[in-house]
Design a protein around this motif. Structure first.
Motif, PDB file in Angstrom:
ATOM      1  N   PRO A   1      -4.285  -8.522  -3.278  1.00  0.00           N
ATOM      2  CA  PRO A   1      -4.209  -8.272  -2.803  1.00  0.00           C
ATOM      3  C   PRO A   1      -5.859  -8.277  -2.094  1.00  0.00           C
ATOM      4  O   PRO A   1      -7.037  -9.270  -3.395  1.00  0.00           O
ATOM      5  N   ILE A   2      -6.429  -8.385  -0.988  1.00  0.00           N
ATOM      6  CA  ILE A   2      -8.168  -8.827  -0.510  1.00  0.00           C
ATOM      7  C   ILE A   2      -8.572  -7.674  -0.877  1.00  0.00           C
ATOM      8  O   ILE A   2      -9.965  -7.957  -1.725  1.00  0.00           O
ATOM      9  N   TYR A   3      -8.222  -6.866  -1.171  1.00  0.00           N
ATOM     10  CA  TYR A   3      -9.599  -6.103  -2.257  1.00  0.00           C
ATOM     11  C   TYR A   3      -9.945  -6.235  -3.800  1.00  0.00           C
ATOM     12  O   TYR A   3     -10.694  -6.035  -3.716  1.00  0.00           O
ATOM     13  N   GLU A   4      -9.038  -6.908  -4.275  1.00  0.00           N
ATOM     14  CA  GLU A   4      -8.637  -7.022  -5.051  1.00  0.00           C
ATOM     15  C   GLU A   4      -9.877  -8.484  -5.426  1.00  0.00           C
ATOM     16  O   GLU A   4     -11.383  -8.878  -6.442  1.00  0.00           O
ATOM     17  N   LEU A   5     -10.115  -9.371  -4.655  1.00  0.00           N
ATOM     18  CA  LEU A   5     -10.731 -10.542  -4.533  1.00  0.00           C
ATOM     19  C   LEU A   5     -12.240  -9.906  -3.358  1.00  0.00           C
ATOM     20  O   LEU A   5     -12.814 -10.874  -4.344  1.00  0.00           O
ATOM     21  N   MET A   6     -12.524  -8.554  -3.449  1.00  0.00           N
ATOM     22  CA  MET A   6     -13.785  -8.543  -3.211  1.00  0.00           C
ATOM     23  C   MET A   6     -14.276  -7.334  -4.005  1.00  0.00           C
ATOM     24  O   MET A   6     -14.961  -6.736  -3.844  1.00  0.00           O
ATOM     25  N   GLY A   7     -14.349  -7.457  -5.983  1.00  0.00           N
ATOM     26  CA  GLY A   7     -14.280  -6.228  -6.388  1.00  0.00           C
ATOM     27  C   GLY A   7     -13.623  -5.355  -6.609  1.00  0.00           C
ATOM     28  O   GLY A   7     -13.985  -4.449  -7.658  1.00  0.00           O
ATOM     29  N   GLY A   8     -12.804  -4.929  -6.379  1.00  0.00           N
ATOM     30  CA  GLY A   8     -11.542  -4.052  -6.498  1.00  0.00           C
ATOM     31  C   GLY A   8     -12.021  -2.603  -6.077  1.00  0.00           C
ATOM     32  O   GLY A   8     -12.942  -2.766  -4.881  1.00  0.00           O
ATOM     33  N   LYS A   9     -11.033  -1.328  -5.753  1.00  0.00           N
ATOM     34  CA  LYS A   9     -10.886  -0.500  -5.051  1.00  0.00           C
ATOM     35  C   LYS A   9     -12.155   0.903  -5.588  1.00  0.00           C
ATOM     36  O   LYS A   9     -12.160   0.977  -7.076  1.00  0.00           O
ATOM     37  N   PHE A  10     -12.609   1.661  -4.463  1.00  0.00           N
ATOM     38  CA  PHE A  10     -13.446   2.607  -4.865  1.00  0.00           C
ATOM     39  C   PHE A  10     -11.402   4.383  -4.832  1.00  0.00           C
ATOM     40  O   PHE A  10     -11.787   4.861  -5.467  1.00  0.00           O
ATOM     41  N   ARG A  11     -11.321   3.654  -3.692  1.00  0.00           N
ATOM     42  CA  ARG A  11     -10.462   4.159  -3.558  1.00  0.00           C
ATOM     43  C   ARG A  11      -8.816   4.032  -3.555  1.00  0.00           C
ATOM     44  O   ARG A  11      -8.582   2.920  -3.712  1.00  0.00           O
ATOM     45  N   ASP A  12      -8.189   4.926  -2.940  1.00  0.00           N
ATOM     46  CA  ASP A  12      -6.417   4.270  -3.002  1.00  0.00           C
ATOM     47  C   ASP A  12      -6.261   4.605  -1.801  1.00  0.00           C
ATOM     48  O   ASP A  12      -5.358   3.534  -1.577  1.00  0.00           O
ATOM     49  N   ASP A  13      -6.406   5.390  -1.126  1.00  0.00           N
ATOM     50  CA  ASP A  13      -6.616   6.441  -0.036  1.00  0.00           C
ATOM     51  C   ASP A  13      -6.929   5.656   1.007  1.00  0.00           C
ATOM     52  O   ASP A  13      -8.534   6.201   0.911  1.00  0.00           O
ATOM     53  N   ILE A  14      -6.936   5.334   2.096  1.00  0.00           N
ATOM     54  CA  ILE A  14      -8.048   5.179   3.462  1.00  0.00           C
ATOM     55  C   ILE A  14      -7.425   6.220   4.325  1.00  0.00           C
ATOM     56  O   ILE A  14      -7.062   6.448   4.837  1.00  0.00           O
ATOM     57  N   ARG A  15      -9.101   7.975   4.754  1.00  0.00           N
ATOM     58  CA  ARG A  15      -8.888   7.645   5.565  1.00  0.00           C
ATOM     59  C   ARG A  15      -9.159   7.704   6.862  1.00  0.00           C
ATOM     60  O   ARG A  15      -9.557   6.991   7.159  1.00  0.00           O
ATOM     61  N   VAL A  16      -7.963   8.291   8.132  1.00  0.00           N
ATOM     62  CA  VAL A  16      -8.404   8.085   9.402  1.00  0.00           C
ATOM     63  C   VAL A  16      -8.064   9.107   9.734  1.00  0.00           C
ATOM     64  O   VAL A  16      -7.969   9.940   9.706  1.00  0.00           O
ATOM     65  N   TYR A  17      -9.121   9.076  11.051  1.00  0.00           N
ATOM     66  CA  TYR A  17      -8.928   9.810  12.916  1.00  0.00           C
ATOM     67  C   TYR A  17      -8.112   9.105  13.776  1.00  0.00           C
ATOM     68  O   TYR A  17      -7.853   8.095  13.733  1.00  0.00           O
ATOM     69  N   CYS A  18      -7.824  10.478  14.003  1.00  0.00           N
ATOM     70  CA  CYS A  18      -7.436   9.731  15.313  1.00  0.00           C
ATOM     71  C   CYS A  18      -8.084   9.989  16.516  1.00  0.00           C
ATOM     72  O   CYS A  18      -8.533  10.825  16.828  1.00  0.00           O
ATOM     73  N   ASP A  19      -8.249   8.921  17.822  1.00  0.00           N
ATOM     74  CA  ASP A  19      -8.775   8.281  18.809  1.00  0.00           C
ATOM     75  C   ASP A  19      -8.220   9.500  19.721  1.00  0.00           C
ATOM     76  O   ASP A  19      -6.809   8.429  19.895  1.00  0.00           O
TER      77      ASP A  19
END
Length: 385
Positions: free
Chosen positions: A104-122
């Motif tokens: 996955p792309i996040y591995e190419l960018m140094g790995g993850k700080f978090r597994d889930d990305i918080r989202v808000y709804c417009d």
């Protein structure tokens, strides 16, 4: 491995969603997405960028981006449709590289700080609604599992005039709201915060529609609501004025959706002119560039909360970046009443309970469902021709 072709297609979503498909001589392909470039971005990709990409090593992503940007610097190499077009190419290259290397792309960018990305709804609360209508709209957002939402306060953008009180807006260019408009914006924000409840964060958007003193007055009158932020009260070009507004209020000020590259954010960050920045990742330079923007913001202790009107492809690409930076705050979702959000890719609804879970699928981790996407093809465009 060499690039052999660059193709485009476009669909109707929140705006034009421009797809970029890059193919290689060994069969690997990558899919990118960019927004707000319109037909001009299509022409740039097909008539200028494609010939500069054919025959190149697709793994040299940053070098390709900067080489092309510099070669076209006198044709818009710092902002606008050219950068947006390059962004679509850049995201497609990251998708291709991840697929080729089976990561996955996040591995190419140094790995993850978090597994889930918080989202808000417009969400689609609008200035003409009463409390009952606001409550119904907010309840739909909460029932979908979101713990944060955003609403638009700027009345003139929606044509509401307050005619029942005798106020009529005749000058659409003046950026000073009258008393009715100001009071209505405060009232709407209060209704949304009340409807959402104490556990839900609320942001409010102004789409750059106010002048300095009006923005300061409104921000101060909203302080009791403890908003997540007040978004783009004035146009972003005058950084000194934006900084003055930010320093005048405890309401956090957020801006940046119409800035490009780290160059466009430098002074905003250096002068601490905002409390939060919101680059639009599939518009302003792409994944690598937005990591650099986030790192600059982190140096100034400023959170990173990307603007996002993309499809699930661009949204998931943005999520990969958000996973790899420490100062990520929250990501936008802007497709709440569009049914094909969950069918336009092979990933279903990627947002569950207000979060995006990152998978270990290679590249972006999603594939376009072309049958669904083509049913919403943007008029006047070709389809990966």
């Amino acid at each position: 491995m060499k690039i052999t072709s660059v193709k485009t297609a476009a669909t109707i979503g929140h705006c034009m969603h421009l797809w970029v498909r890059i193919e290689t001589d060994v069969g690997f392909t990558g899919l990118g997405e960019c927004v707000h470039g319109g037909h001009q971005a299509i022409a740039i990709i097909e008539k200028e960028l494609a010939e500069k990409l054919i025959g190149r090593d697709p793994f040299a992503i940053d070098a390709i981006f900067e080489d092309i940007r510099r070669s076209l610097v006198f044709e818009g190499g710092f902002a606008g449709a050219l950068i947006t077009a390059l962004t679509g190419v850049e995201i497609a290259l990251w998708d291709l590289k991840g697929k080729a290397l089976k990561v996955p792309i996040y591995e190419l960018m140094g790995g993850k700080f978090r597994d889930d990305i918080r989202v808000y709804c417009d969400c689609e609360v609008s200035p003409g609604m009463n409390m009952g209508e606001v409550q119904r709209e907010v309840d739909q957002v909460l029932e979908a599992g979101f713990k944060a939402l955003k609403v638009d306060l700027d009345i003139r953008a929606y044509g509401h005039t307050g005619s029942e009180t005798g106020w009529y807006i005749k000058d659409k260019f003046n950026m000073t709201p009258n008393k009715w408009e100001h009071d209505r914006m405060v009232q709407l924000a209060e209704m949304v915060v009340e409807a959402a409840g104490k556990e839900v964060e609320v942001a409010c958007d102004l789409h750059t529609r106010l002048d300095k003193h009006s923005a300061i007055r409104l921000a101060r009158d909203l302080e009791h609501l403890q908003l997540m932020w007040l978004e783009e009260p004035i146009p972003p070009e005058n950084i000194d004025v934006m900084a003055e507004i930010t320093r005048s209020t405890s309401t956090p000020i957020c801006a940046g959706e119409n800035l490009y590259l780290r160059h466009g954010f430098r002074k905003l960050l250096e002068q601490q002119a905002v409390d939060i920045i919101m680059p639009d990742i599939p518009k302003c330079g792409g994944l690598s560039e937005c990591r650099k923007i986030a790192e600059l913001a982190d140096l100034h202790s400023i959170p990173f909360a990307p603007h996002n009107v993309s499809s699930p492809i661009g949204t998931m690409a943005s999520a990969h970046v958000c996973a790899t930076i420490p100062n990520f705050l929250i990501l936008e979702y802007h497709w709440f009443h569009r049914d094909y959000w969950s069918t336009i890719t092979d990933g279903g609804d990627i947002i569950k309970n207000g979060k995006i879970a990152l998978s270990d699928r290679p590249g972006i981790g999603l594939e376009l469902n072309e049958e669904v996407a083509k049913a919403h093809q943007y008029p006047g465009t070709t389809w990966f021709a």
